[in-house]
Enzyme design. Structure first.
Site, short mmCIF file in Angstrom:
data_model
loop_
_atom_site.label_atom_id
_atom_site.label_comp_id
_atom_site.label_asym_id
_atom_site.label_seq_id
_atom_site.Cartn_x
_atom_site.Cartn_y
_atom_site.Cartn_z
N ALA A 74 0.83 -1.21 0.00
CA ALA A 74 0.00 0.00 0.00
C ALA A 74 0.86 1.26 0.00
O ALA A 74 1.39 1.64 1.04
CB ALA A 74 -0.91 -0.01 1.23
N TYR A 140 9.46 10.08 -3.56
CA TYR A 140 8.90 8.72 -3.58
C TYR A 140 9.98 7.70 -3.20
O TYR A 140 9.81 6.89 -2.28
CB TYR A 140 8.33 8.40 -4.97
CG TYR A 140 8.05 6.93 -5.17
CD1 TYR A 140 7.07 6.29 -4.42
CD2 TYR A 140 8.77 6.18 -6.10
CE1 TYR A 140 6.82 4.94 -4.59
CE2 TYR A 140 8.52 4.84 -6.27
CZ TYR A 140 7.54 4.21 -5.51
OH TYR A 140 7.31 2.87 -5.67
N PHE A 207 9.45 10.63 -24.21
CA PHE A 207 10.12 11.64 -23.39
C PHE A 207 11.64 11.51 -23.49
O PHE A 207 12.26 10.79 -22.72
CB PHE A 207 9.68 11.51 -21.92
CG PHE A 207 8.22 11.76 -21.67
CD1 PHE A 207 7.54 12.77 -22.36
CD2 PHE A 207 7.51 11.00 -20.75
CE1 PHE A 207 6.20 13.01 -22.12
CE2 PHE A 207 6.17 11.24 -20.51
CZ PHE A 207 5.51 12.24 -21.20
N1 UFG Z 1 7.65 7.35 -21.01
C1 UFG Z 1 7.46 8.00 -22.22
N2 UFG Z 1 6.20 8.47 -22.49
C2 UFG Z 1 5.15 8.32 -21.63
C3 UFG Z 1 5.35 7.65 -20.41
C4 UFG Z 1 6.62 7.18 -20.12
O1 UFG Z 1 8.37 8.17 -23.00
O2 UFG Z 1 4.04 8.80 -21.96
C5 UFG Z 1 8.97 6.81 -20.71
C6 UFG Z 1 9.56 7.38 -19.43
O3 UFG Z 1 10.24 8.58 -19.72
C7 UFG Z 1 10.49 6.25 -19.00
C8 UFG Z 1 9.77 4.99 -19.48
O4 UFG Z 1 8.85 5.44 -20.48
O5 UFG Z 1 11.70 6.34 -19.67
C9 UFG Z 1 9.01 4.29 -18.39
O6 UFG Z 1 8.18 5.22 -17.74
P1 UFG Z 1 7.04 4.81 -16.70
O7 UFG Z 1 6.37 6.08 -16.31
O8 UFG Z 1 6.23 3.71 -17.24
O9 UFG Z 1 7.85 4.22 -15.48
P2 UFG Z 1 9.01 4.88 -14.63
O10 UFG Z 1 10.28 4.22 -15.05
O11 UFG Z 1 9.01 6.34 -14.65
O12 UFG Z 1 8.51 4.54 -13.17
C10 UFG Z 1 8.54 3.26 -12.65
C11 UFG Z 1 7.49 3.10 -11.57
C12 UFG Z 1 7.79 3.99 -10.42
C13 UFG Z 1 9.18 3.77 -9.95
C14 UFG Z 1 10.12 3.96 -11.10
C15 UFG Z 1 11.54 3.71 -10.73
O13 UFG Z 1 6.24 3.40 -12.11
O14 UFG Z 1 6.89 3.71 -9.38
O15 UFG Z 1 9.80 3.06 -12.13
O16 UFG Z 1 12.34 4.22 -11.74
F1 UFG Z 1 9.51 4.65 -8.99
#
Ligand code: UFG
Length: 328
Positions: A74, A140, A207
């Site tokens: 959670a 976080y 991104f």
């Molecule tokens: N991305 C895009 N376009 C989008 C969404 C994401 O290019 O619309 C890219 C992000 O920049 C990143 C990759 O896709 O490079 C993955 O992004 P996510 O948002 O799916 O996941 P994150 O890696 O940011 O986050 C995940 C978990 C978090 C955790 C993190 C640790 O969701 O809870 O990994 O790095 F903290």
């Protein structure tokens, strides 16, 4: 085992609940239903709508359900929101967890499995091992690291045994497509790419295309939610040692770029994904992937989905049958 799964109606928790039941354990769910979904939990499984920070409510559940192990899923997990509203994260992810731990100790429950994250490492050179220094770059990750530190102190003082699993990018859905990922708002790459493929959104924004990676986009380690869940059950034996303090990375070790995820979605769905190249998203490290040798060696953990294609296949099965998540 009687296992209390807090956050058991959420994405990773609900998959773990199902696997616990399949393995012959008795899961009991606590969820405050802020992000959880009732439909993610089978009707025969007890589900309490309660706050983990409410010690008397938690003590009542721990005692009446004769709980032996607590698994804690959670948490709030929006990195961007944690930057704009850090106290929300400190109270919910850290402080509420300390209340839960005190309720557990009051009731003599001394086995704990904690959902930590690769976000505790920050911007480091992969592959990441458990000894890689942890310097989170967002609140976080800091709140999860704070709990890890607290657990290190609590374990020897109270004979608590715990495992902290540092998840990489949880992805995919149950094989049968009946439960899966449903976040509101959705920010994760794979579900958003499906929405772009099915014209629910105009396109997927990439991104950053100038990272020092083979195709210029970020590398992540996408690990199937059922693979994550299996590790939680595999660790039970290690928790029999009072005071055990265990830390494991859970990732496949396979780096996958944003463009590779999009290509996998096109391949699996047979649909074209419109893309738009955008600047880098603040706080995104260029590459995060695990060395999970420790979990494999010590827990006998086996990754059943080592590559992105089959992970996306399971996610697609869920998405196709539930285009609006549990509200479908
Ligand atoms: N991305 C895009 N376009 C989008 C969404 C994401 O290019 O619309 C890219 C992000 O920049 C990143 C990759 O896709 O490079 C993955 O992004 P996510 O948002 O799916 O996941 P994150 O890696 O940011 O986050 C995940 C978990 C978090 C955790 C993190 C640790 O969701 O809870 O990994 O790095 F903290």
């Amino acid at each position: 085992m009687n296992v209390l799964v807090v956050g058991g109606a959420g994405y990773i928790g609900s998959h773990c609940v199902r696997q616990l039941a399949q393995a012959g354990h008795r899961p009991v769910v606590v969820d405050n239903m802020v992000y959880g979904h009732r439909a993610a939990v089978a009707p025969e499984i007890p589900l309490y709508d309660a706050q983990i920070g409410d010690e008397s409510a938690m003590r009542a559940i721990l005692e009446s359900e004769k709980i032996e192990v607590v698994m804690h899923f959670a948490a709030y997990a929006y990195v961007g929101e944690s930057v704009s509203d850090p106290l929300k994260y400190y109270f919910n992810n850290s402080v509420a967890t300390y209340h839960l731990l005190r309720a557990m100790l009051d009731c003599g429950v001394k086995k704990f499995v904690f959902s930590s994250t690769c976000a505790t490492y920050g911007d480091v050179e992969p592959p990441i091992v458990e000894e890689t220094p942890q310097n989170p770059i967002n609140p976080y990750g800091q709140t999860k690291l704070d709990v890890e530190h607290a657990l290190r102190n609590i374990a020897p003082a109270h004979g608590l045994s715990f495992a902290a699993f540092r998840y990489f990018n949880a992805a995919g859905a149950a094989e049968d497509g009946s439960i899966g990922e449903d976040h509101n708002p959705e920010t994760h790459l794979i579900p958003l790419v499906f929405d772009a493929a099915t014209s629910k959104r105009e396109n997927i924004q990439i991104f950053g295309t100038d990272y020092p990676t083979p195709d210029g986009t970020c590398l992540r380690d996408y690990v199937h939610v059922d693979d994550l869940s299996r590790a939680h059950i595999a660790v039970f034996e290690q928790l029999n040692q009072p005071g055990a303090a265990l830390f494991y990375n859970l990732g496949t070790g396979t780096p996958t770029s944003v463009r590779e995820v999009i290509a996998a979605v096109e391949q699996v769905t047979g649909m074209k994904v419109p893309t738009v190249e955008k600047p880098r998203r603040a706080g995104d490290p260029p590459a995060l992937y695990a060395d999970a040798t420790k979990a494999k060696t010590e827990l006998g953990w086996k990754v059943q989905y080592p590559t992105i294609g089959p992970i996306v296949e399971t996610a697609w099965k869920w998405h196709k049958s539930h285009p609006n998540g549990y509200g479908s």
